[in-house]
Design an enzyme around this catalytic site. Structure first.
Site, PDB file in Angstrom:
ATOM      1  N   GLY A  44     -70.523 -63.287 102.919  1.00 35.29           N
ATOM      2  CA  GLY A  44     -70.716 -62.877 101.523  1.00 35.29           C
ATOM      3  C   GLY A  44     -69.467 -62.682 100.687  1.00 35.29           C
ATOM      4  O   GLY A  44     -69.509 -62.831  99.477  1.00 35.29           O
ATOM      5  N   GLU A  99     -65.388 -56.518 101.002  1.00 34.74           N
ATOM      6  CA  GLU A  99     -66.818 -56.754 101.226  1.00 34.74           C
ATOM      7  C   GLU A  99     -67.500 -57.106  99.910  1.00 34.74           C
ATOM      8  O   GLU A  99     -67.072 -56.672  98.837  1.00 34.74           O
ATOM      9  CB  GLU A  99     -67.417 -55.480 101.860  1.00 34.74           C
ATOM     10  N   ASP A 100     -68.571 -57.887  99.987  1.00 33.21           N
ATOM     11  CA  ASP A 100     -69.321 -58.231  98.777  1.00 33.21           C
ATOM     12  C   ASP A 100     -70.133 -57.051  98.265  1.00 33.21           C
ATOM     13  O   ASP A 100     -70.023 -56.659  97.121  1.00 33.21           O
ATOM     14  CB  ASP A 100     -70.221 -59.465  99.022  1.00 33.21           C
ATOM     15  N   ASP A 103     -74.598 -51.687 101.179  1.00 32.72           N
ATOM     16  CA  ASP A 103     -76.016 -51.375 100.997  1.00 32.72           C
ATOM     17  C   ASP A 103     -76.361 -50.185 101.901  1.00 32.72           C
ATOM     18  O   ASP A 103     -76.102 -49.039 101.541  1.00 32.72           O
ATOM     19  CB  ASP A 103     -76.786 -52.666 101.342  1.00 32.72           C
ATOM     20  N   LYS A 131     -74.644 -50.328  96.371  1.00 25.17           N
ATOM     21  CA  LYS A 131     -76.041 -49.963  96.096  1.00 25.17           C
ATOM     22  C   LYS A 131     -76.276 -48.598  96.763  1.00 25.17           C
ATOM     23  O   LYS A 131     -76.866 -48.514  97.834  1.00 25.17           O
ATOM     24  CB  LYS A 131     -76.937 -51.032  96.722  1.00 25.17           C
ATOM     25  N   PHE A 152     -82.406 -56.755  94.796  1.00 33.70           N
ATOM     26  CA  PHE A 152     -81.706 -57.665  95.705  1.00 33.70           C
ATOM     27  C   PHE A 152     -80.923 -58.658  94.877  1.00 33.70           C
ATOM     28  O   PHE A 152     -81.488 -59.433  94.104  1.00 33.70           O
ATOM     29  CB  PHE A 152     -82.696 -58.385  96.624  1.00 33.70           C
ATOM     30  N   ASP A 159     -76.277 -64.074  99.169  1.00 37.03           N
ATOM     31  CA  ASP A 159     -77.371 -65.028  99.339  1.00 37.03           C
ATOM     32  C   ASP A 159     -78.711 -64.339  99.530  1.00 37.03           C
ATOM     33  O   ASP A 159     -78.793 -63.139  99.767  1.00 37.03           O
ATOM     34  CB  ASP A 159     -77.121 -65.869 100.595  1.00 37.03           C
ATOM     35  N   ARG A 165     -75.641 -68.690  97.029  1.00 36.88           N
ATOM     36  CA  ARG A 165     -74.243 -68.225  97.138  1.00 36.88           C
ATOM     37  C   ARG A 165     -73.358 -68.852  96.064  1.00 36.88           C
ATOM     38  O   ARG A 165     -72.353 -68.284  95.673  1.00 36.88           O
ATOM     39  CB  ARG A 165     -73.656 -68.600  98.512  1.00 36.88           C
TER      40      ARG A 165
END
Ligand code: IMP
Ligand code: MG
Length: 177
Positions: A44, A99-100, A103, A131, A152, A159, A165
């Site tokens: 990601g 990191e993307d 969560d 998030k 999401f 993705d 992506r």
């Protein structure tokens, strides 16, 4: 519904460029003379890390790990797997994990713990998105781009079942909100 119609833009490419620039200034201020090791979590973070490092005009190294906890679902299964490990020794290095999105927090806390055991000189986390409503384990994010609601997201590296992506904007799937 067409591919484009079901996607809504949450953060546009210009919002993202502005935020990546802001994060790069914060990171430059703290790491300019430290030859940091930036570790991207695949898959990601690949676009975010590529854009971020091109805004950093000082010596640094890049490495990647491939971690997986999602499988094909949208919920973390709770078990983080290291599919490809680090090739650079983090011992004595100033390490910045990139990191993307954070969560549940399970992926980043797993990796930070793994690196901490190898005695880096310092260890911090940069995440493009957070998030916080879905957190299952506490994670300190030292450099944060966006806080996102409980939807999401896809695009700019992230993705849904390996799709989307390549979108230049960060989007969400319309039927969810
Ligand atoms: P965590 O372990 O639950 O914090 O999840 C982290 C990983 O799950 C991230 O690196 C993403 O790859 C993925 N992920 C979490 N939320 C989303 C999302 O909204 N869209 C796409 N991928 C996500
Ligand atoms: Mg990820």
């Amino acid at each position: 519904m067409t591919y484009a119609a079901k996607l809504k833009v949450l953060f546009s490419r210009s919002d993202i460029a502005c935020t990546v620039g802001r994060l790069a200034s914060e990171i430059s201020r703290d790491y300019r003379d430290k030859n940091p090791l930036l570790i991207g979590i695949l898959k990601g973070s690949f676009i975010f890390l590529a854009d971020l490092v091109r805004e950093l005009d000082f010596p640094l190294e890049v490495d990647f790990v491939t971690l997986s906890s999602y499988g094909s679902a949208r919920e973390s299964c709770g078990q983080v797997k290291m599919l490809q490990c680090l090739r650079t020794d983090p011992c004595g290095r100033h390490v910045l994990v990139v990191e993307d999105i954070v969560d549940s927090g399970l992926t980043t806390s797993f990796l930070l713990e793994h690196i901490r055991k190898q005695n880096p000189a310092s260890l911090k986390l940069c995440a493009l998105s957070d998030k916080p409503s879905r957190r299952r384990t506490p994670v300190r994010i030292d450099y944060l781009g966006f806080t996102v609601p409980d939807v999401f997201i896809v695009g700019y590296g992230t993705d849904c079942n390996e799709e989307f992506r390549n979108l230049a904007d960060i989007c969400y799937l319309e039927e969810e909100v």
